[in-house]
Design a protein around this motif. Structure first.
Motif, PDB file in Angstrom:
ATOM      1  N   ARG A 264     -25.958  -8.008   7.780  1.00  0.00           N
ATOM      2  CA  ARG A 264     -27.395  -8.028   8.024  1.00  0.00           C
ATOM      3  C   ARG A 264     -27.996  -9.382   7.671  1.00  0.00           C
ATOM      4  O   ARG A 264     -28.924  -9.855   8.356  1.00  0.00           O
ATOM      5  N   TYR A 287     -27.934   7.472   3.204  1.00  0.00           N
ATOM      6  CA  TYR A 287     -29.299   6.995   2.987  1.00  0.00           C
ATOM      7  C   TYR A 287     -29.483   5.519   3.335  1.00  0.00           C
ATOM      8  O   TYR A 287     -30.597   5.011   3.299  1.00  0.00           O
ATOM      9  N   LYS A 289     -29.562   2.183   5.806  1.00  0.00           N
ATOM     10  CA  LYS A 289     -30.048   1.937   7.163  1.00  0.00           C
ATOM     11  C   LYS A 289     -29.272   0.787   7.770  1.00  0.00           C
ATOM     12  O   LYS A 289     -29.430  -0.354   7.330  1.00  0.00           O
ATOM     13  N   PRO A 290     -28.422   1.027   8.734  1.00  0.00           N
ATOM     14  CA  PRO A 290     -28.111   2.347   9.288  1.00  0.00           C
ATOM     15  C   PRO A 290     -27.225   3.156   8.341  1.00  0.00           C
ATOM     16  O   PRO A 290     -26.517   2.581   7.508  1.00  0.00           O
ATOM     17  N   SER A 291     -27.268   4.470   8.480  1.00  0.00           N
ATOM     18  CA  SER A 291     -26.425   5.337   7.651  1.00  0.00           C
ATOM     19  C   SER A 291     -24.960   5.071   7.982  1.00  0.00           C
ATOM     20  O   SER A 291     -24.605   4.711   9.109  1.00  0.00           O
ATOM     21  N   GLU A 336     -24.757   6.428  11.832  1.00  0.00           N
ATOM     22  CA  GLU A 336     -25.386   5.408  12.687  1.00  0.00           C
ATOM     23  C   GLU A 336     -24.669   4.061  12.678  1.00  0.00           C
ATOM     24  O   GLU A 336     -24.954   3.225  13.530  1.00  0.00           O
ATOM     25  N   SER A 337     -23.779   3.814  11.729  1.00  0.00           N
ATOM     26  CA  SER A 337     -23.183   2.476  11.620  1.00  0.00           C
ATOM     27  C   SER A 337     -22.056   2.228  12.608  1.00  0.00           C
ATOM     28  O   SER A 337     -21.486   1.136  12.632  1.00  0.00           O
TER      29      SER A 337
END
Length: 342
Positions: A264, A287, A289-291, A336-337
């Protein structure tokens, strides 16, 4: 000043009876009248009498204490395993003596020797990352202590063992990344001494080979340990390559979280540009972002089964020549990752 503990002799003196009469009453002997039992029990309660556990353990040749040694106590993984152990042994009247080796081979030996001196009834051990010699385990077994190795295998050591199928978990994760269309799948490992590291790396390699993917050594980065800091350092190396990976399978969630922070910081999108998968499925993973997509392990069941095997051995009261090797199955939890399957 600490008060002297009330003894059976004290109770006998108060009632002007023999200590053996008091002992029989406290143990609900049928040879003592119900009326006398009631009098003795009421006095025992009034004087706050409690049995001498040390004397009982010497009499029964059992301390009802089990020694547990793990690399660390505070991590989610080992605290969950210990919960499983506690829930199993608690109903059987056993207590736990728990210590952490801090991944030190020497400390592991010292702790086991100390526990043996206080005569724990058996051992539950998750070996340190630096445990490459098993002489201390053999010594414990030769001394008559039941031993169960859990989480990390000691190849060549004959003992009861409970582990998770790390190979299967890694294979599932990497094959999933391939199915989502990833082409350059990297792997950040843990300490190379650990059986868990070796099995997860083998799962990674076999998944690539089974799908006719080339093995690229520059995409395999060996971490110093299993921490987030290691994930940061290893991910920086991968992002400094001329051609960066489009997916990273990490040894555990801590490494994956460290890797995520670097990705990131470099302004790279997860999962559009890089998919990320961890291992352990720790509670915090969902929890972020992304999970985080991760491999779930049945950690509580690992502790529960390890304790059951040890208790079974204690109940047999003789050496069992047929050692058990139990392998629990992990599951991939998709979040989500990582990309969706194309």
């Amino acid at each position: 000043m600490k008060k002297d503990q009330v003894t059976i002799t004290d109770l006998a003196r108060e009632l002007n009876v023999s200590p053996s009469t008091v002992s029989r009453a406290l143990n609900n002997s049928p040879f003592i009248s119900e009326e006398r039992k009631k009098v003795i029990l009421e006095l025992a309660k009034k004087m706050n009498y409690s049995p001498n556990q040390l004397a009982l353990s010497l009499l029964n040749k059992r301390t009802k204490i089990l020694g547990v040694v793990v690399p660390e106590i505070t991590s989610y993984y080992f605290s969950t395993a210990i919960n499983g152990i506690q829930d199993k042994v608690g109903s059987s009247g056993y207590k736990l003596m728990i210590s952490q080796s801090n991944e030190s081979f020497e400390e592991e030996i010292r702790l086991m020797e100390a526990m043996a001196l206080v005569r724990v009834d058996g051992f539950l051990i998750s070996p340190s990352s630096n445990t490459l010699n098993y002489d201390h385990f053999e010594k414990i077994k030769d001394s008559g202590f039941p031993l169960v190795i859990f989480d990390r295998d000691c190849v060549g050591l004959e003992a009861d063992k409970v582990v998770v199928d790390d190979y299967s978990g890694a294979f599932q994760a990497v094959e999933y990344l391939i199915q989502t269309g990833c082409q350059r799948i990297a792997h950040i490992t843990g300490s190379t001494n650990l059986s868990t590291t070796q099995h997860r790396r083998k799962g990674y390699l076999d998944a690539l080979q089974n799908n006719n993917f080339p093995i690229l050594e520059d995409l395999i980065v060996i971490g110093d340990d299993s921490s987030s800091e290691s994930g940061v350092a290893c991910m920086q190396k991968l992002l400094d390559l001329r051609q960066i990976p489009d997916a990273v399978f990490c040894y555990n969630d801590a490494i994956a979280i460290g890797a995520m922070s670097v990705i990131r910081e470099r302004g790279i999108e997860i999962p559009d540009q890089i998919s990320l998968v961890g291992f352990d499925d720790e509670p915090y993973s969902s929890y972020f972002k992304p999970s985080l997509t991760s491999v779930w392990q049945p950690i509580y069941d690992l502790g529960l089964l390890s304790a059951k095997i040890l208790l079974d051995n204690l109940e047999m009261e003789k050496e069992n020549p047929n050692y058990r090797f139990e392998v629990l199955k992990p599951e991939l939890v998709i979040r989500e990752s990582s990309r969706k399957i194309i």
